[in-house]
Design an enzyme around this catalytic site. Structure first.
Site, PDB file in Angstrom:
ATOM      1  N   TYR A  51      -0.713  -3.969  -1.653  1.00  0.00           N
ATOM      2  CA  TYR A  51      -0.765  -5.142  -0.771  1.00  0.00           C
ATOM      3  C   TYR A  51      -1.167  -6.412  -1.536  1.00  0.00           C
ATOM      4  O   TYR A  51      -0.963  -7.524  -1.066  1.00  0.00           O
ATOM      5  CB  TYR A  51      -1.747  -4.920   0.385  1.00  0.00           C
ATOM      6  CG  TYR A  51      -1.318  -3.870   1.393  1.00  0.00           C
ATOM      7  CD1 TYR A  51      -0.069  -3.269   1.336  1.00  0.00           C
ATOM      8  CD2 TYR A  51      -2.164  -3.484   2.416  1.00  0.00           C
ATOM      9  CE1 TYR A  51       0.314  -2.310   2.252  1.00  0.00           C
ATOM     10  CE2 TYR A  51      -1.785  -2.523   3.345  1.00  0.00           C
ATOM     11  CZ  TYR A  51      -0.544  -1.940   3.252  1.00  0.00           C
ATOM     12  OH  TYR A  51      -0.161  -0.990   4.171  1.00  0.00           O
ATOM     13  N   LYS A  53      -0.896  10.452  -4.257  1.00  0.00           N
ATOM     14  CA  LYS A  53       0.470  10.947  -4.438  1.00  0.00           C
ATOM     15  C   LYS A  53       0.640  11.193  -5.940  1.00  0.00           C
ATOM     16  O   LYS A  53       1.517  10.631  -6.610  1.00  0.00           O
ATOM     17  CB  LYS A  53       1.454   9.890  -3.891  1.00  0.00           C
ATOM     18  CG  LYS A  53       2.884  10.352  -3.771  1.00  0.00           C
ATOM     19  CD  LYS A  53       3.097  11.386  -2.698  1.00  0.00           C
ATOM     20  CE  LYS A  53       4.555  11.868  -2.691  1.00  0.00           C
ATOM     21  NZ  LYS A  53       4.746  13.132  -1.973  1.00  0.00           N
ATOM     22  N   ASP A 100       1.376  12.894   2.021  1.00  0.00           N
ATOM     23  CA  ASP A 100       2.272  13.463   3.033  1.00  0.00           C
ATOM     24  C   ASP A 100       1.641  14.686   3.686  1.00  0.00           C
ATOM     25  O   ASP A 100       1.758  14.886   4.903  1.00  0.00           O
ATOM     26  CB  ASP A 100       3.660  13.770   2.456  1.00  0.00           C
ATOM     27  CG  ASP A 100       3.622  14.287   1.033  1.00  0.00           C
ATOM     28  OD1 ASP A 100       2.573  14.172   0.368  1.00  0.00           O
ATOM     29  OD2 ASP A 100       4.633  14.846   0.574  1.00  0.00           O
ATOM     30  N   ASP A 122      -4.311   2.539   5.257  1.00  0.00           N
ATOM     31  CA  ASP A 122      -3.823   1.745   6.387  1.00  0.00           C
ATOM     32  C   ASP A 122      -3.034   2.648   7.333  1.00  0.00           C
ATOM     33  O   ASP A 122      -3.261   2.684   8.547  1.00  0.00           O
ATOM     34  CB  ASP A 122      -2.919   0.629   5.815  1.00  0.00           C
ATOM     35  CG  ASP A 122      -2.488  -0.360   6.863  1.00  0.00           C
ATOM     36  OD1 ASP A 122      -3.026  -0.321   7.987  1.00  0.00           O
ATOM     37  OD2 ASP A 122      -1.590  -1.178   6.562  1.00  0.00           O
TER      38      ASP A 122
END
Ligand code: NAD
Length: 355
Positions: A138, A185, A218, A242
């Site tokens: 971000y 990840k 995930d 988020d």
């Protein structure tokens, strides 16, 4: 000497719920004094900017900040840099807040509002998402090529940024269930590999008493739906946090119940409900004050170490819900006897011994 709380009620239902939270804090302790500051659309109307210097100075001079919500359709067309929501980013920056704590739990009395399978909802859950707030994709470099038909955003994290949020997660776990799940990840992203290495190094050297495991984002998204009782504290990057914190809040059933804290290096934090200014119900005494009241309880726990007082507020909320009291947002379909926001506040104050 009294602790100073900056009240920043904001717009829409912000003043209603923030005022209720302040009253509840006063009911459990007389150690606080409150000063009110404008931010958001109301500040834009009065001062021409969403975050006046007076508000920044007032918050910096306070021991903690209790915020309602900002924004509304009245300010939808103002230029981007003047939008009411800019006040939140500005306050986080000025106060040096880089970690966001978002609890999500299911109150047994509200199990019917939970969207999970009934047998999973009946087990209950109580998790805390610790999200990095000022780094990652971000805030990374972004852009488009000259033709405008390709774009990029950059995820970047330093060891320092990872360590400080991970430290907060380990400290939080020590006050809760003693279990941290680091979400990343790492099978794809280099930043995630650095994230994982750093969290483990810190855990092994400084927090050997806290159980640490890892989960790909995930899998974490699936686990929140499959059985969130697996989790105690999750720590993750800005974007993953988020998304996961919105997912976790939705499975609980109501946005009107969920609190949050933004923290930095000092004990001063900014505490606010996760909901927005709800312009559709503002001024109608319908808004549920519980999210703001639970945000105030977080403030007592995390900024002032007043666990006994925080416990008392949380118990009062659990008790009114167990008694069957419901505002409109948490009533079961068809329920007629729901109460107003001010009545919910009064019921909580009564449980705390204030009529
Ligand atoms: P919202 O959270 O304000 O409202 C979503 C829905 O939830 C509405 O139907 C609302 O009536 C209901 N709701 C929200 N809080 C409630 C409460 N305490 N009790 C009962 N019902 C409640 O989200 P939105 O409608 O997308 O946004 C409205 C405005 O708030 C926008 O201007 C948005 O930018 C702003 N916003 C501010 C914040 C913040 O200040 N942190 C966060 C989100 C949205």
């Amino acid at each position: 000497m009294k602790y100073r709380i900056a009240l920043v009620p904001g717009d829409g239902i912000g003043p209603e719920v923030c005022g209720a939270a302040a009253e509840v804090v006063k009911a459990v302790s007389d150690s606080f004094e409150f000063n009110t500051y404008l931010a958001g659309g109301c500040a834009l109307d009065k001062f021409g900017v969403p975050l006046p210097q007076e508000t920044i100075d007032g918050c910096l001079a306070s021991d903690s900040v209790l915020l309602g919500a900002v924004g509304g359709p009245k300010w939808d067309d103002v230029p981007n840099h003047m939008r009411p929501e800019k006040a939140l980013l500005g306050l986080r920056k000025e106060l040096g807040l880089y970690t966001n704590l978002r609890p999500a739990s299911i109150q047994p009395a509200l199990a019917e509002a939970c969207v999970l399978r009934p047998d999973i909802a009946a087990k209950g859950f109580d998790l805390m998402i610790v999200r990095e707030l000022t780094g990652g994709i971000y805030f990374g470099e972004r852009g488009r090529n000259e033709a405008g038909d390709a774009a990029y955003d950059t995820e970047a994290y330093s060891v320092m940024e990872i360590e400080r949020v991970a430290r907060r997660a380990f400290e939080t776990a020590r006050k809760r269930g003693g279990h941290v799940t680091s979400v990343d990840k790492a099978n794809v992203l280099e930043t995630s590999r650095l994230w994982r290495e750093t969290v483990h190094r810190l855990g092994e050297s400084e927090y050997p008493d806290v159980r640490l495991d890892d989960m790909y984002v995930d899998n974490a998204a699936m686990q929140i739906i499959r059985d969130p009782s697996f989790f105690d504290v999750l720590v993750t990057s800005n974007m993953f946090g988020d998304i996961l914190s919105d997912e976790a809040s939705q499975v609980t059933g109501s946005i009107g119940l969920l609190a949050s804290a933004s923290l930095g290096d000092s004990s001063r934090g900014m505490y606010e409900p996760i909901h927005g200014s709800a312009p559709d119900i503002a001024g109608k005494d319908i808004a549920n004050p519980i999210a703001a009241i639970l945000s105030a309880a977080m403030m007592l726990r995390y900024s002032f170490d007043l666990s006994k007082e925080a416990d008392a507020i949380e118990k009062a909320v659990t008790d009114v819900l167990t008694d069957g009291l419901r505002t409109a947002d948490i009533k079961v379909p068809g329920q007629e006897d729901w109460i107003k926001g001010s009545e919910m506040k009064a019921a909580i104050l009564k449980k705390l011994g204030r009529e």
